[in-house]
Design an enzyme around this catalytic site. Sequence first.
Site, PDB file in Angstrom:
ATOM      1  N   GLU A  97       4.985  -4.844   7.498  1.00 25.15           N
ATOM      2  CA  GLU A  97       4.196  -3.800   8.173  1.00 25.15           C
ATOM      3  C   GLU A  97       4.678  -3.521   9.588  1.00 25.15           C
ATOM      4  OE1 GLU A  97       2.912  -6.261   6.392  1.00 25.15           O
ATOM      5  OE2 GLU A  97       1.262  -5.542   5.147  1.00 25.15           O
ATOM      6  N   GLU A 153      -0.300  -9.487   0.097  1.00 30.57           N
ATOM      7  CA  GLU A 153      -1.677  -9.861   0.457  1.00 30.57           C
ATOM      8  C   GLU A 153      -2.560 -10.058  -0.780  1.00 30.57           C
ATOM      9  OE1 GLU A 153      -1.804  -6.560   3.356  1.00 30.57           O
ATOM     10  OE2 GLU A 153      -2.690  -8.044   4.693  1.00 30.57           O
ATOM     11  N   GLY A 209       0.733  -5.025   1.327  1.00 29.50           N
ATOM     12  CA  GLY A 209      -0.505  -5.225   0.575  1.00 29.50           C
ATOM     13  C   GLY A 209      -0.283  -5.965  -0.738  1.00 29.50           C
ATOM     14  N   ALA A 219       0.866  -1.167   0.000  1.00 30.86           N
ATOM     15  CA  ALA A 219       0.000   0.000   0.000  1.00 30.86           C
ATOM     16  C   ALA A 219       0.909   1.226   0.000  1.00 30.86           C
ATOM     17  CB  ALA A 219      -0.867  -0.013   1.246  1.00 30.86           C
TER      18      ALA A 219
HETATM   19  N1  DAK Z   1       4.580   3.261  -0.730  1.00 26.58           N
HETATM   20  C1  DAK Z   1       4.933   4.443  -1.291  1.00 26.58           C
HETATM   21  N2  DAK Z   1       6.024   4.599  -2.043  1.00 26.58           N
HETATM   22  C2  DAK Z   1       6.802   3.515  -2.228  1.00 26.58           C
HETATM   23  C3  DAK Z   1       6.517   2.257  -1.642  1.00 26.58           C
HETATM   24  C4  DAK Z   1       5.327   2.152  -0.868  1.00 26.58           C
HETATM   25  N3  DAK Z   1       4.919   1.009  -0.326  1.00 26.58           N
HETATM   26  N4  DAK Z   1       7.494   1.398  -1.983  1.00 26.58           N
HETATM   27  C5  DAK Z   1       8.352   2.087  -2.758  1.00 26.58           C
HETATM   28  N5  DAK Z   1       7.939   3.354  -2.903  1.00 26.58           N
HETATM   29  C6  DAK Z   1       8.575   4.437  -3.663  1.00 26.58           C
HETATM   30  C7  DAK Z   1       9.778   4.970  -2.917  1.00 26.58           C
HETATM   31  O1  DAK Z   1       9.383   5.880  -1.918  1.00 26.58           O
HETATM   32  C8  DAK Z   1      10.547   5.609  -4.062  1.00 26.58           C
HETATM   33  O2  DAK Z   1       9.932   6.823  -4.398  1.00 26.58           O
HETATM   34  P1  DAK Z   1      10.792   8.236  -4.339  1.00 26.58           P
HETATM   35  O3  DAK Z   1      11.272   8.335  -2.932  1.00 26.58           O
HETATM   36  O4  DAK Z   1      11.890   7.996  -5.338  1.00 26.58           O
HETATM   37  O5  DAK Z   1       9.783   9.259  -4.747  1.00 26.58           O
HETATM   38  C9  DAK Z   1      10.278   4.661  -5.225  1.00 26.58           C
HETATM   39  O6  DAK Z   1       9.102   3.922  -4.892  1.00 26.58           O
HETATM   40  C10 DAK Z   1      11.415   3.663  -5.427  1.00 26.58           C
HETATM   41  O7  DAK Z   1      11.664   3.020  -4.191  1.00 26.58           O
HETATM   42  P2  DAK Z   1      13.101   3.000  -3.482  1.00 26.58           P
HETATM   43  O8  DAK Z   1      13.923   4.150  -3.905  1.00 26.58           O
HETATM   44  O9  DAK Z   1      12.853   2.809  -2.021  1.00 26.58           O
HETATM   45  O10 DAK Z   1      13.710   1.675  -4.140  1.00 26.58           O
HETATM   46  P3  DAK Z   1      14.749   0.656  -3.480  1.00 26.58           P
HETATM   47  O11 DAK Z   1      15.138  -0.293  -4.566  1.00 26.58           O
HETATM   48  O12 DAK Z   1      15.823   1.387  -2.739  1.00 26.58           O
HETATM   49  O13 DAK Z   1      13.887  -0.153  -2.372  1.00 26.58           O
HETATM   50  C11 DAK Z   1      11.981  -1.333  -1.553  1.00 26.58           C
HETATM   51  C12 DAK Z   1      12.836  -0.940  -2.790  1.00 26.58           C
HETATM   52  C13 DAK Z   1      10.737  -2.068  -2.050  1.00 26.58           C
HETATM   53  C14 DAK Z   1      12.803  -2.300  -0.657  1.00 26.58           C
HETATM   54  C15 DAK Z   1      11.635  -0.058  -0.744  1.00 26.58           C
HETATM   55  O14 DAK Z   1      11.038   0.887  -1.646  1.00 26.58           O
HETATM   56  C16 DAK Z   1      10.666  -0.304   0.369  1.00 26.58           C
HETATM   57  O15 DAK Z   1      11.039  -0.792   1.443  1.00 26.58           O
HETATM   58  N6  DAK Z   1       9.370   0.027   0.133  1.00 26.58           N
HETATM   59  C17 DAK Z   1       8.356  -0.131   1.148  1.00 26.58           C
HETATM   60  C18 DAK Z   1       7.914  -1.563   1.207  1.00 26.58           C
HETATM   61  C19 DAK Z   1       6.866  -1.774   2.278  1.00 26.58           C
HETATM   62  O16 DAK Z   1       7.115  -1.515   3.480  1.00 26.58           O
HETATM   63  N7  DAK Z   1       5.687  -2.221   1.869  1.00 26.58           N
HETATM   64  C20 DAK Z   1       4.591  -2.474   2.768  1.00 26.58           C
HETATM   65  C21 DAK Z   1       3.781  -1.215   2.863  1.00 26.58           C
HETATM   66  S1  DAK Z   1       2.576  -1.310   4.154  1.00 26.58           S
HETATM   67  C22 DAK Z   1      -4.752  -1.445   5.491  1.00 26.58           C
HETATM   68  C23 DAK Z   1      -4.448  -2.694   5.226  1.00 26.58           C
HETATM   69  C24 DAK Z   1      -3.273  -3.018   4.623  1.00 26.58           C
HETATM   70  C25 DAK Z   1      -2.363  -2.064   4.324  1.00 26.58           C
HETATM   71  C26 DAK Z   1      -2.687  -0.779   4.551  1.00 26.58           C
HETATM   72  C27 DAK Z   1      -3.870  -0.450   5.127  1.00 26.58           C
HETATM   73  N8  DAK Z   1      -5.976  -1.133   6.225  1.00 26.58           N
HETATM   74  C28 DAK Z   1      -6.756  -2.232   6.780  1.00 26.58           C
HETATM   75  C29 DAK Z   1      -6.310   0.207   6.505  1.00 26.58           C
HETATM   76  C30 DAK Z   1      -1.106  -2.436   3.753  1.00 26.58           C
HETATM   77  C31 DAK Z   1       0.032  -1.948   4.227  1.00 26.58           C
HETATM   78  C32 DAK Z   1       1.255  -2.032   3.445  1.00 26.58           C
HETATM   79  O17 DAK Z   1       1.290  -2.556   2.352  1.00 26.58           O
END
Ligand code: DAK
Length: 250
Positions: A131, A111, A108, A63
């Site tokens: 998360e 998921e 997400g 997400a």
């Molecule tokens: N969200 C927003 N932007 C993201 C992103 C994400 N999940 N993942 C990557 N990006 C963006 C980065 O911010 C970056 O953008 P700029 O900063 O250049 O503008 C661009 O994509 C490229 O990413 P990186 O520069 O970070 O690339 P790297 O190769 O260095 O790293 C990475 C890749 C995938 C390891 C890293 O980007 C990362 O750790 N991303 C976050 C992964 C993550 O934590 N995903 C889980 C998100 S939490 C809900 C239910 C479920 C959910 C939400 C609500 N409710 C019931 C309300 C779900 C939650 C989630 O999914």
Amino acid sequence: MTAIVDRHDAVAVVTIDRQEALNALNVETLTELRDRLRELADDDSARVVVLTGAGDRAFVAGADIKYMSGLGAEEAKEWGALGHEAARLLEEMPKPTIAAINGFALGGGCELALGCDLRYASSKARLGQPEIDLGIVPGWGGTQRLARVCGLGIAKELILTGRPVEAEEALRVGLVNAVADPVLEHALEVAQKLAAKSPVALRVAKRLLNLSPGALEREADEFGDLFASEDAREGLTAFAEKRPPRFVGR
Ligand code: DAK
């Protein structure tokens, strides 16, 4: 358009295309995805649905964390409901669904893949539920579906530690059905085989395989409540500010 449908005979391929954010889901993309899945669920000419990500880096990196960092508890519940519906459509639509995981499938993204009936990963894929490092928990069915797919022990390890797994480990723990390159080609081959089978028998088989007591509603509620915590606010903000989070325990 960030959720694009292509037809390969009776197989529909849905591609999530928001490559500047590694296909992370914001409201626009997730709403489009949900709408396309609703249409495909009711479309008898689509016998099998394949879900993949655009580009060669990500399936869905989760997400959109930057969007979520501004959400209050009520908005978080609505956002949660949208993701739940998309994952439920993949799980319950009366035809097989296949995730072709071509890169990061985190949070997400993992998921959504878990909502699919079958999961294939490229050798570069990385999957996980990180998360916990944002001060939140999986909220689109991950706590239930990961345990159902991999067993409770693996699910607890991956969700409590947030540790992502590479494709080979994902295969070993049963998170994916196979590792194949190019993954979309492999997924399409399987999809074409399924498209030749009886849709009636597939529908019934899928319904029977899915019979299980559900705790998904509880997950959606608790996730929304967690958004009121200081730790969730801190974890989500820290990602956007590119710094480690400082959790305070409330
Ligand atoms: N969200 C927003 N932007 C993201 C992103 C994400 N999940 N993942 C990557 N990006 C963006 C980065 O911010 C970056 O953008 P700029 O900063 O250049 O503008 C661009 O994509 C490229 O990413 P990186 O520069 O970070 O690339 P790297 O190769 O260095 O790293 C990475 C890749 C995938 C390891 C890293 O980007 C990362 O750790 N991303 C976050 C992964 C993550 O934590 N995903 C889980 C998100 S939490 C809900 C239910 C479920 C959910 C939400 C609500 N409710 C019931 C309300 C779900 C939650 C989630 O999914």
